[in-house]
Motif scaffolding. Structure first.
Motif, PDB file in Angstrom:
ATOM      1  N   ASP A  21      60.955   3.728-102.286  1.00  0.00           N
ATOM      2  CA  ASP A  21      59.642   3.913-102.908  1.00  0.00           C
ATOM      3  C   ASP A  21      59.106   2.589-103.465  1.00  0.00           C
ATOM      4  OD1 ASP A  21      59.313   6.497-102.188  1.00  0.00           O
ATOM      5  OD2 ASP A  21      59.433   7.356-104.202  1.00  0.00           O
ATOM      6  N   ILE A  22      58.916   1.640-102.554  1.00  0.00           N
ATOM      7  CA  ILE A  22      58.319   0.352-102.925  1.00  0.00           C
ATOM      8  C   ILE A  22      56.822   0.549-103.134  1.00  0.00           C
ATOM      9  CG2 ILE A  22      58.076  -2.077-102.262  1.00  0.00           C
ATOM     10  CD1 ILE A  22      60.259  -1.540-100.148  1.00  0.00           C
ATOM     11  N   VAL A  23      56.247   1.482-102.374  1.00  0.00           N
ATOM     12  CA  VAL A  23      54.791   1.681-102.407  1.00  0.00           C
ATOM     13  C   VAL A  23      54.430   3.074-102.927  1.00  0.00           C
ATOM     14  CG1 VAL A  23      54.539   0.113-100.440  1.00  0.00           C
ATOM     15  CG2 VAL A  23      54.662   2.585-100.046  1.00  0.00           C
ATOM     16  N   GLY A  24      53.109   3.325-103.003  1.00  0.00           N
ATOM     17  CA  GLY A  24      52.615   4.614-103.509  1.00  0.00           C
ATOM     18  C   GLY A  24      52.283   4.490-104.979  1.00  0.00           C
ATOM     19  N   TYR A  25      51.152   5.019-105.404  1.00  0.00           N
ATOM     20  CA  TYR A  25      50.660   5.033-106.780  1.00  0.00           C
ATOM     21  C   TYR A  25      50.006   3.729-107.248  1.00  0.00           C
ATOM     22  CZ  TYR A  25      53.510   9.297-107.339  1.00  0.00           C
ATOM     23  OH  TYR A  25      54.081  10.543-107.203  1.00  0.00           O
ATOM     24  N   GLY A  26      50.679   2.585-107.102  1.00  0.00           N
ATOM     25  CA  GLY A  26      50.203   1.326-107.685  1.00  0.00           C
ATOM     26  C   GLY A  26      49.285   0.543-106.766  1.00  0.00           C
ATOM     27  N   ALA A  27      48.670  -0.511-107.325  1.00  0.00           N
ATOM     28  CA  ALA A  27      47.613  -1.246-106.622  1.00  0.00           C
ATOM     29  C   ALA A  27      48.113  -2.470-105.838  1.00  0.00           C
ATOM     30  CB  ALA A  27      46.542  -1.680-107.618  1.00  0.00           C
ATOM     31  N   ASN A  28      49.422  -2.756-105.896  1.00  0.00           N
ATOM     32  CA  ASN A  28      49.934  -3.940-105.189  1.00  0.00           C
ATOM     33  C   ASN A  28      51.080  -3.617-104.217  1.00  0.00           C
ATOM     34  OD1 ASN A  28      49.073  -5.521-108.100  1.00  0.00           O
ATOM     35  ND2 ASN A  28      48.473  -6.455-106.171  1.00  0.00           N
ATOM     36  N   PRO A  29      50.840  -2.717-103.271  1.00  0.00           N
ATOM     37  CA  PRO A  29      51.932  -2.370-102.343  1.00  0.00           C
ATOM     38  C   PRO A  29      52.402  -3.558-101.512  1.00  0.00           C
ATOM     39  CG  PRO A  29      49.835  -1.438-101.602  1.00  0.00           C
ATOM     40  CD  PRO A  29      49.608  -1.967-102.984  1.00  0.00           C
ATOM     41  N   ASN A  30      51.448  -4.390-101.036  1.00  0.00           N
ATOM     42  CA  ASN A  30      51.858  -5.518-100.189  1.00  0.00           C
ATOM     43  C   ASN A  30      52.653  -6.561-100.958  1.00  0.00           C
ATOM     44  OD1 ASN A  30      50.975  -5.019 -97.478  1.00  0.00           O
ATOM     45  ND2 ASN A  30      48.878  -5.117 -98.273  1.00  0.00           N
TER      46      ASN A  30
END
Ligand code: ZN
Length: 243
Positions: free
Chosen positions: A34-43
């Motif tokens: 779960d590195i991504v999802g919810y937040g604004a800085n997935p990359n």
């Protein structure tokens, strides 16, 4: 060997950077997904994890959701919105990185999963939910994430009883012989135990200790990026509640 154990970063760059600074120098990194999802800085979060531990990162359900490997029905409307937004901004490199992630990792005397040893998307929140994982655990220690709650479970060798233990900031688990452990370092990017601070663990394989860190970060900045990205404001508000 000292390991930093990271989990559930969820695109929160401010929380990830503050956590890495607080962890200081370690020998290796393990990321439970779960590195991504919810937040604004997935990359930005993927870029960092991809450099730190490309071979030692698990796939989380949100990572799988972005890739379309998990049906949107698995997610609440806020999470679904964030997944679609994440998919629209994710770089090709990070897409390929997420595609490469496994459901299970193993090290010397330990293993790691995102949810449970039974199913990568199953939640462990109680001793009875932990027991089937202990039945499958053939080494003394497993790390898991997914619930965003820092805690651990233990079972004495030869016994059925599983006990659940809260885990507070600065507290070390001393891994004892004759016991098996399931350890959740909590969430970096979206803790849900009413403590807004980022949560991560430091595993000292020689000293046989696992220590919990809670780290303050620039919450206002992470929130303002969520508003600016047009993501649901609730996703920013809940960061302050730690829920
Ligand atoms: Zn998560």
């Amino acid at each position: 060997m000292k390991w930093a154990v990271l989990s559930d970063i969820h695109g929160n760059l401010e929380a990830l950077e503050a956590t890495l600074a607080a962890l200081g120098e370690v020998d290796a990194y393990l990321c439970l997904g779960d590195i991504v999802g919810y937040g604004a800085n997935p990359n930005e979060c993927c870029d960092i994890v991809r450099k730190l531990c490309p071979e030692m990162t698990l796939m989380g359900n949100h990572d799988a959701g972005v890739l379309g490997r998990l049906s949107p029905h698995w997610f609440n409307p806020y999470a679904r919105f964030a997944l679609e937004w994440t998919r629209s901004v994710l770089t090709r490199e990070n897409w390929d990185f997420l595609q490469s992630l496994p459901h299970r990792l193993e090290g010397e005397g330990w293993m790691a999963v995102h949810g449970s040893l039974v199913d990568p998307w199953e939640y462990i929140t109680s001793p009875w939910e932990a027991r089937p994982s202990f039945e499958r655990l053939t080494v003394p220690l497993a790390f898991f994430g997914h619930t965003h709650l820092a805690e651990y479970y233990l079972q004495e060798e030869g016994h059925l009883l599983v006990t659940q233990h809260p885990w507070s900031a600065g507290e070390s688990i001393l891994l004892a012989a004759g016991r098996k452990y399931l350890v959740n370092p909590g969430s970096i990017g979206q803790p849900r135990d009413r403590d807004w601070r980022a949560s991560a663990a430091l595993f000292d394989a020689e000293a046989r200790t696992i220590t919990l860190l809670r780290v303050e970060y620039n919450l206002a900045e992470a929130q303002s990026k969520i508003f600016k990205a047009g993501l649901p404001p609730f996703l920013a508000e809940r960061l302050a509640w730690g829920y």
